[in-house]
Scaffold this motif. Structure first.
Motif, PDB file in Angstrom:
ATOM      1  N   ARG B 103       0.826  -1.189   0.000  1.00 21.44           N
ATOM      2  CA  ARG B 103       0.000   0.000   0.000  1.00 21.44           C
ATOM      3  C   ARG B 103       0.867   1.248   0.000  1.00 21.44           C
ATOM      4  O   ARG B 103       2.007   1.228   0.469  1.00 21.44           O
ATOM      5  CB  ARG B 103      -0.932   0.003   1.225  1.00 21.44           C
ATOM      6  CG  ARG B 103      -1.927  -1.163   1.246  1.00 21.44           C
ATOM      7  CD  ARG B 103      -2.819  -1.150   0.013  1.00 21.44           C
ATOM      8  NE  ARG B 103      -3.953  -2.055   0.123  1.00 21.44           N
ATOM      9  CZ  ARG B 103      -4.115  -3.171  -0.602  1.00 21.44           C
ATOM     10  NH1 ARG B 103      -3.205  -3.538  -1.487  1.00 21.44           N
ATOM     11  NH2 ARG B 103      -5.199  -3.917  -0.452  1.00 21.44           N
ATOM     12  N   ASN B 104       0.316   2.331  -0.501  1.00 22.18           N
ATOM     13  CA  ASN B 104       1.043   3.594  -0.515  1.00 22.18           C
ATOM     14  C   ASN B 104       0.084   4.725  -0.765  1.00 22.18           C
ATOM     15  O   ASN B 104      -0.760   4.667  -1.647  1.00 22.18           O
ATOM     16  CB  ASN B 104       2.144   3.581  -1.580  1.00 22.18           C
ATOM     17  CG  ASN B 104       1.619   3.409  -2.993  1.00 22.18           C
ATOM     18  OD1 ASN B 104       1.622   4.346  -3.798  1.00 22.18           O
ATOM     19  ND2 ASN B 104       1.121   2.231  -3.328  1.00 22.18           N
ATOM     20  N   ASP B 105       0.208   5.736   0.068  1.00 24.72           N
ATOM     21  CA  ASP B 105      -0.519   6.986  -0.129  1.00 24.72           C
ATOM     22  C   ASP B 105       0.022   7.966   0.893  1.00 24.72           C
ATOM     23  O   ASP B 105       1.032   7.674   1.516  1.00 24.72           O
ATOM     24  CB  ASP B 105      -2.038   6.794   0.007  1.00 24.72           C
ATOM     25  CG  ASP B 105      -2.781   7.696  -0.971  1.00 24.72           C
ATOM     26  OD1 ASP B 105      -2.673   8.928  -0.821  1.00 24.72           O
ATOM     27  OD2 ASP B 105      -3.435   7.186  -1.886  1.00 24.72           O
ATOM     28  N   SER B 108      -3.571  11.464   5.690  1.00 21.82           N
ATOM     29  CA  SER B 108      -4.715  10.777   6.295  1.00 21.82           C
ATOM     30  C   SER B 108      -5.126   9.541   5.498  1.00 21.82           C
ATOM     31  O   SER B 108      -5.727   8.614   6.041  1.00 21.82           O
ATOM     32  CB  SER B 108      -5.903  11.731   6.427  1.00 21.82           C
ATOM     33  OG  SER B 108      -6.307  12.184   5.149  1.00 21.82           O
ATOM     34  N   THR B 109      -4.812   9.512   4.210  1.00 23.52           N
ATOM     35  CA  THR B 109      -5.123   8.325   3.418  1.00 23.52           C
ATOM     36  C   THR B 109      -4.191   7.173   3.796  1.00 23.52           C
ATOM     37  O   THR B 109      -4.631   6.031   3.958  1.00 23.52           O
ATOM     38  CB  THR B 109      -5.000   8.636   1.915  1.00 23.52           C
ATOM     39  OG1 THR B 109      -5.743   9.815   1.625  1.00 23.52           O
ATOM     40  CG2 THR B 109      -5.529   7.496   1.091  1.00 23.52           C
ATOM     41  N   ALA B 112      -5.340   5.797   6.941  1.00 22.09           N
ATOM     42  CA  ALA B 112      -6.484   4.891   6.784  1.00 22.09           C
ATOM     43  C   ALA B 112      -6.006   3.484   6.401  1.00 22.09           C
ATOM     44  O   ALA B 112      -6.501   2.485   6.932  1.00 22.09           O
ATOM     45  CB  ALA B 112      -7.458   5.442   5.737  1.00 22.09           C
ATOM     46  N   TYR B 113      -5.053   3.394   5.495  1.00 23.57           N
ATOM     47  CA  TYR B 113      -4.481   2.077   5.166  1.00 23.57           C
ATOM     48  C   TYR B 113      -3.822   1.457   6.396  1.00 23.57           C
ATOM     49  O   TYR B 113      -3.941   0.255   6.647  1.00 23.57           O
ATOM     50  CB  TYR B 113      -3.442   2.199   4.044  1.00 23.57           C
ATOM     51  CG  TYR B 113      -4.011   2.191   2.640  1.00 23.57           C
ATOM     52  CD1 TYR B 113      -4.910   1.207   2.231  1.00 23.57           C
ATOM     53  CD2 TYR B 113      -3.623   3.144   1.705  1.00 23.57           C
ATOM     54  CE1 TYR B 113      -5.422   1.200   0.930  1.00 23.57           C
ATOM     55  CE2 TYR B 113      -4.127   3.133   0.407  1.00 23.57           C
ATOM     56  CZ  TYR B 113      -5.022   2.160   0.029  1.00 23.57           C
ATOM     57  OH  TYR B 113      -5.522   2.143  -1.252  1.00 23.57           O
ATOM     58  N   ALA B 115      -4.505   2.012   9.516  1.00 28.38           N
ATOM     59  CA  ALA B 115      -5.543   1.573  10.453  1.00 28.38           C
ATOM     60  C   ALA B 115      -6.158   0.265   9.977  1.00 28.38           C
ATOM     61  O   ALA B 115      -6.436  -0.638  10.772  1.00 28.38           O
ATOM     62  CB  ALA B 115      -6.615   2.656  10.581  1.00 28.38           C
ATOM     63  N   ALA B 116      -6.360   0.142   8.672  1.00 26.77           N
ATOM     64  CA  ALA B 116      -6.957  -1.078   8.123  1.00 26.77           C
ATOM     65  C   ALA B 116      -6.076  -2.292   8.393  1.00 26.77           C
ATOM     66  O   ALA B 116      -6.571  -3.346   8.784  1.00 26.77           O
ATOM     67  CB  ALA B 116      -7.180  -0.928   6.619  1.00 26.77           C
ATOM     68  N   HIS B 117      -4.787  -2.144   8.186  1.00 26.20           N
ATOM     69  CA  HIS B 117      -3.901  -3.317   8.164  1.00 26.20           C
ATOM     70  C   HIS B 117      -3.080  -3.506   9.429  1.00 26.20           C
ATOM     71  O   HIS B 117      -2.530  -4.579   9.657  1.00 26.20           O
ATOM     72  CB  HIS B 117      -3.002  -3.255   6.928  1.00 26.20           C
ATOM     73  CG  HIS B 117      -3.785  -3.328   5.646  1.00 26.20           C
ATOM     74  ND1 HIS B 117      -4.320  -4.504   5.187  1.00 26.20           N
ATOM     75  CD2 HIS B 117      -4.196  -2.373   4.778  1.00 26.20           C
ATOM     76  CE1 HIS B 117      -4.995  -4.275   4.062  1.00 26.20           C
ATOM     77  NE2 HIS B 117      -4.941  -2.988   3.802  1.00 26.20           N
ATOM     78  N   GLY B 122      -6.422   5.079  14.463  1.00 22.42           N
ATOM     79  CA  GLY B 122      -7.414   5.368  13.440  1.00 22.42           C
ATOM     80  C   GLY B 122      -8.334   4.195  13.141  1.00 22.42           C
ATOM     81  O   GLY B 122      -9.171   4.279  12.247  1.00 22.42           O
ATOM     82  N   ASP B 123      -8.157   3.079  13.855  1.00 24.76           N
ATOM     83  CA  ASP B 123      -8.948   1.887  13.549  1.00 24.76           C
ATOM     84  C   ASP B 123     -10.403   2.145  13.931  1.00 24.76           C
ATOM     85  O   ASP B 123     -10.723   2.453  15.061  1.00 24.76           O
ATOM     86  CB  ASP B 123      -8.399   0.710  14.349  1.00 24.76           C
ATOM     87  CG  ASP B 123      -8.962  -0.621  13.874  1.00 24.76           C
ATOM     88  OD1 ASP B 123      -9.583  -0.657  12.810  1.00 24.76           O
ATOM     89  OD2 ASP B 123      -8.758  -1.612  14.592  1.00 24.76           O
TER      90      ASP B 123
END
Lengths: 305, 305
Positions: B103-105, B108-109, B112-113, B115-117, B122-123
């Protein structure tokens, strides 16, 4: 080759709709209207309801939406369902969808991402095309092994691909601006993108392989346009991130084609910032979203066509 | 800082288990055993059943599994459910999970990644940590803006992050090997990774920020080890992709720590290739998987510890 070339389709829509606007669907939960969150059963439901309303509010003024996949992944499986349904809703409203996932890998793994997000030969029947968009964003760090599978899928399905070239963030310079023999890494990547896309040009003269070039570096944007004459640009960083109409004007050709510009917060949360906060406020947030998209459309079109 | 530092946890497990083996969970549908596909209701069910069996078969010999998220995304929402359940099953079998999403961004984006992984601040409660792994892979093209959010999440949750530095594919040279003032882009990225990871070192001396360095370029691997003494390595490209024990030996420190090596096809489809095809065949595919993992473990450990 399919009948549809993504670059031709994008060009046709820009002309017909007189719009170069892409609306970024980055639904930060803490900023959604209370009307939405209070009537939703879950965060993912709220995101979907919000996206549907935003899509309806901007459908007339935008050519595409760009959901940022991170915000859906953050909500787990339910979030990915909301992503899939948001993609479908936008397509039903005649908007192109650019799945902004910046995916990257090689060979059969890249082909799996391409199948997931563009469909095509590797698309498993079982997936039902859940995440199938019209175009995707990808990252070039792995070289052509990581780009070719996306090109093949896009070519087979009429989809598009936007490769990160120069991103809009401050620290993009740390890798992208390194000097390599008289130019920068991102300029070399630009040359590769123009070259990789060459076999995939449509009648418009543009390739289905596009480039992501940030609005926050106007001089680089103009230089990159010269370096990549056949590559459509996706320009993020407009509006809330600081990019103005004059900063992005160089991305377009003389007819106002060859580029689309993305705004996320500036449109989808328009009622939270001037001038729309005073005029509309949260009670009329849908109208604020429409007004912001309409304004962005006319500002861009008048300055560039 | 949480009590657990990922690098320390990885080091402890390598020592206790005498294993540096990561098994890549890249479940290509067309290669699954008929026993699995014939009893499954859907491709996603087949993938999950296969993964559970593979995880059980390698649990004793591996320190971690590395599911390649592309193969789950390809199956749509059902595939992401299978991904979430595979992650949980591996953790229940006391294996670390490296979510290989590259992933890469930015900002805050990227958060979000992360938090997801990785979970963390931020989860979103609603996600239920569906995709929460122990570590993730990320791509460095966007610079520190794209790395910091992952470091913050990892630091808060005890997770790990592996940044692509030099990948195992042939075309990695197109961008990664560009010359920048006397060195290569990937060497500059290596310096950045060592520097970004500095505040996150544990008692083992290694940082929770690791690097992905391909097994297919042995000389570069040795040079990168010298350049990044505090960075744990995740080494893909072993086995089916061509990397041998002698090619990866330089990744390890004197005690056999500081690196883990991934094999995907060579282990999970072991019964389809020599020497396991003749000895086991599809009828005893589970045993073939165990044998391949055991062999990889002992070959690596004997050569490097």
């Amino acid at each position: 080759m399919p009948e549809r070339n993504f670059a031709d389709e994008l060009t046709r829509r820009i002309r017909e709709r007189r719009s170069q606007v892409v609306v970024g669907l980055d639904p930060r939960l803490e900023r959604l209207p209370r009307e939405i969150t209070e009537s939703a059963d879950s965060p993912a439901d709220a995101v979907l309801a919000f996206n549907r309303a935003v899509i309806d509010a901007v459908a007339e003024h935008a050519v595409a939406v760009k959901p940022q996949i991170a915000f859906y992944e953050q909500l787990g499986c339910a979030g990915m369902h909301a992503y899939a349904k948001s993609v479908r809703h936008a397509q039903e409203r005649d908007l192109l969808v650019i799945g902004d996932g910046k995916r990257n890998d090689i060979a059969s793994t890249a082909a799996a991402y391409a199948a997931a997000h563009l469909g095509g030969p590797g698309d498993e029947a079982a997936a039902g095309g859940d995440f199938r968009a019209d175009a995707v964003t990808i990252n070039p760090y792995l070289g052509s092994d990581g780009v070719r599978p996306f090109l093949q899928a896009a070519s087979a399905t009429g989809g598009g691909v936007f490769v990160l070239v120069k991103t809009s963030n401050a620290s993009s310079a740390e890798v992208q601006d390194l000097e390599v023999g008289g130019c920068r890494v991102y300029e070399r990547v630009a040359e590769l993108v123009e070259q990789w896309g060459e076999p995939y040009r449509g009648e418009s003269g543009y390739s289905l392989l596009g480039a992501v070039v940030g609005a926050t570096f106007p001089r680089q944007l103009a230089a990159l346009r010269a370096r990549m004459p056949h590559t459509p640009f996706l320009v993020p960083g407009f509006g809330a991130q600081g990019g103005r109409v004059e900063d992005v004007a160089a991305a377009f050709d003389r007819e106002g084609c060859g580029a689309v510009v993305n705004s996320s917060r500036g449109v989808i949360f328009a009622w939270q910032r001037p001038p729309y906060d005073e005029e509309f406020g949260e009670g009329r947030w849908r109208e604020a979203v429409t007004a912001a998209a309409a304004r962005m459309r006319s500002d861009l079109w008048e300055a560039t066509s």
